[in-house]
Design an enzyme around this catalytic site. Sequence first.
Site, PDB file in Angstrom:
ATOM      1  N   LYS A 248       0.843  -1.198   0.000  1.00  0.00           N
ATOM      2  CA  LYS A 248       0.000   0.000   0.000  1.00  0.00           C
ATOM      3  C   LYS A 248       0.883   1.255   0.000  1.00  0.00           C
ATOM      4  O   LYS A 248       2.082   1.171   0.271  1.00  0.00           O
ATOM      5  CB  LYS A 248      -0.911  -0.003   1.232  1.00  0.00           C
ATOM      6  CG  LYS A 248      -0.158   0.012   2.568  1.00  0.00           C
ATOM      7  CD  LYS A 248      -1.104  -0.234   3.735  1.00  0.00           C
ATOM      8  CE  LYS A 248      -0.353  -0.198   5.053  1.00  0.00           C
ATOM      9  NZ  LYS A 248      -1.206  -0.618   6.174  1.00  0.00           N
TER      10      LYS A 248
ATOM     11  N   TYR B 257      13.900  31.589   4.870  1.00  0.00           N
ATOM     12  CA  TYR B 257      12.700  32.224   5.425  1.00  0.00           C
ATOM     13  C   TYR B 257      12.849  32.492   6.922  1.00  0.00           C
ATOM     14  O   TYR B 257      13.457  31.724   7.655  1.00  0.00           O
ATOM     15  CB  TYR B 257      11.495  31.311   5.239  1.00  0.00           C
ATOM     16  CG  TYR B 257      11.000  31.254   3.810  1.00  0.00           C
ATOM     17  CD1 TYR B 257      10.673  32.413   3.110  1.00  0.00           C
ATOM     18  CD2 TYR B 257      10.841  30.026   3.174  1.00  0.00           C
ATOM     19  CE1 TYR B 257      10.201  32.346   1.801  1.00  0.00           C
ATOM     20  CE2 TYR B 257      10.372  29.944   1.873  1.00  0.00           C
ATOM     21  CZ  TYR B 257      10.057  31.118   1.189  1.00  0.00           C
ATOM     22  OH  TYR B 257       9.602  31.047  -0.096  1.00  0.00           O
TER      23      TYR B 257
HETATM   24  C1  LIG Z   1      -0.427  -1.604   6.863  1.00  0.00           C
HETATM   25  C2  LIG Z   1      -0.953  -2.872   7.412  1.00  0.00           C
HETATM   26  C3  LIG Z   1      -0.109  -3.968   7.600  1.00  0.00           C
HETATM   27  C4  LIG Z   1       1.393  -3.895   7.426  1.00  0.00           C
HETATM   28  O1  LIG Z   1       1.953  -3.356   8.597  1.00  0.00           O
HETATM   29  P1  LIG Z   1       3.521  -3.273   8.828  1.00  0.00           P
HETATM   30  O2  LIG Z   1       3.641  -2.892  10.251  1.00  0.00           O
HETATM   31  O3  LIG Z   1       4.045  -2.235   7.907  1.00  0.00           O
HETATM   32  O4  LIG Z   1       4.081  -4.619   8.547  1.00  0.00           O
HETATM   33  C5  LIG Z   1      -0.688  -5.159   8.000  1.00  0.00           C
HETATM   34  N1  LIG Z   1      -2.013  -5.250   8.229  1.00  0.00           N
HETATM   35  C6  LIG Z   1      -2.852  -4.217   8.084  1.00  0.00           C
HETATM   36  C7  LIG Z   1      -4.291  -4.388   8.360  1.00  0.00           C
HETATM   37  C8  LIG Z   1      -2.349  -2.985   7.691  1.00  0.00           C
HETATM   38  O5  LIG Z   1      -3.178  -1.949   7.563  1.00  0.00           O
END
Ligand SMILES: *Cc1c(COP(=O)(O)O)cnc(C)c1O
Length: 380
Positions: free
Chosen positions: A39, A266
């Site tokens: 993701k 800035y």
């Molecule tokens: C993002 C996510 C993961 C992965 O988590 P990590 O800590 O990056 O391994 C796993 N399960 C769900 C439901 C998530 O939203």
Amino acid sequence: MVNYRDRAWLEVNLDSLRHNAIVLQEIMYENCKLMAVVKADAYGHGGERVACFLNKIGINSFAVATIDEGIALRKSGVMGDILILGYTDLKRARELEEYRLIQTLMGYDYAKDLNEAGFNIETHIKIDTGMHRLGMDKDNVERIVEIFSFKHLNVSGIYTHLSVSDSREREDIEFTQRQIDAFYRLLEELENRKVKIPKIHIQSSYGLLNYPEIRCDYARIGIALYGVLSEIEDNTKLKPDLRPVLSLKSKLVTIRDIKIGESVGYARAFIAERDSRIGVIPIGYGDGIPRNLSCGNESVLINGYKVPIIGRICMDQLMVDITDIPQVKVGDTVVFVGKSGDKEISITEMAHNGNTITNEILSRLGSRLNRIYISLDQGQ
Ligand SMILES: *Cc1c(COP(=O)(O)O)cnc(C)c1O
């Protein structure tokens, strides 16, 4: 976008990615498979490229947050399972079927409505065992059983998510154990009611590293796959040899000399306390560099020297004090994350200095950065 090192770029080391996938697979319980969480553009590493690469080396299970991330993977040729962890608008049910995406069922009403949409959709039921974010209440057994009989929904998985699996505190371990136990109790209940248990999964990265003994069909691995942990001080039960996949680099585009008492940037937030040499780097918070790294809160590496960011980070530029680096010149590479000479800066360190976690920094490394994929192995 042309993939060269012209302004500011990410280097993604595919050999390290492969290495991490292998060592993580090795610590999983037998028959448990890695579900690669890709993701947010594979945590900034480039979703399509990373998923295609993992697919090619034998990983057949992926997780994304949104339907559009899932469709993008399909369009780039990714085969195997793609699970959407988050919500998909019912108006898009047809696309779930069309692109063979697996939709998470995060509640009874949602499941019912999706079934009534009339498309044949593969699904995983999410169970809330204490996180209280998405998922059906673990005690709502009747309703969960009912979903298995929905005509248009093929329930091929059931899963839960742990809320404090990163912690080694006793209280947190107990909480996690209760979540795990509740999930398995629910599965027993379902079996008692003649439900055929589909694939199960519980762990994310920390769940795997701290609770490797859990028996599952998948572990949903994100951050560890990219070779880093979320926080510097994190201590995990298992410590596999993970290698950071990503480096973040830019280059010096302007060098200027200023006199003692003159200011930079800035708000005149930096005032030179000596005659100084200032380097300007064409990267800023618009690229995902946290603005709270301004004013000396972070350093960068140039030619093996560590030098501080000075003044306020701008949207597209930032400045560093290079007074102490000999023979520095325009065009020299600037390393934000990665190695330079015998020095290294980790993304975990950057996250720490920016008062956040690695995951946030990675997922915000914007689309404006070029990504360069590196592999010494032939044929990739
Ligand atoms: C993002 C996510 C993961 C992965 O988590 P990590 O800590 O990056 O391994 C796993 N399960 C769900 C439901 C998530 O939203």
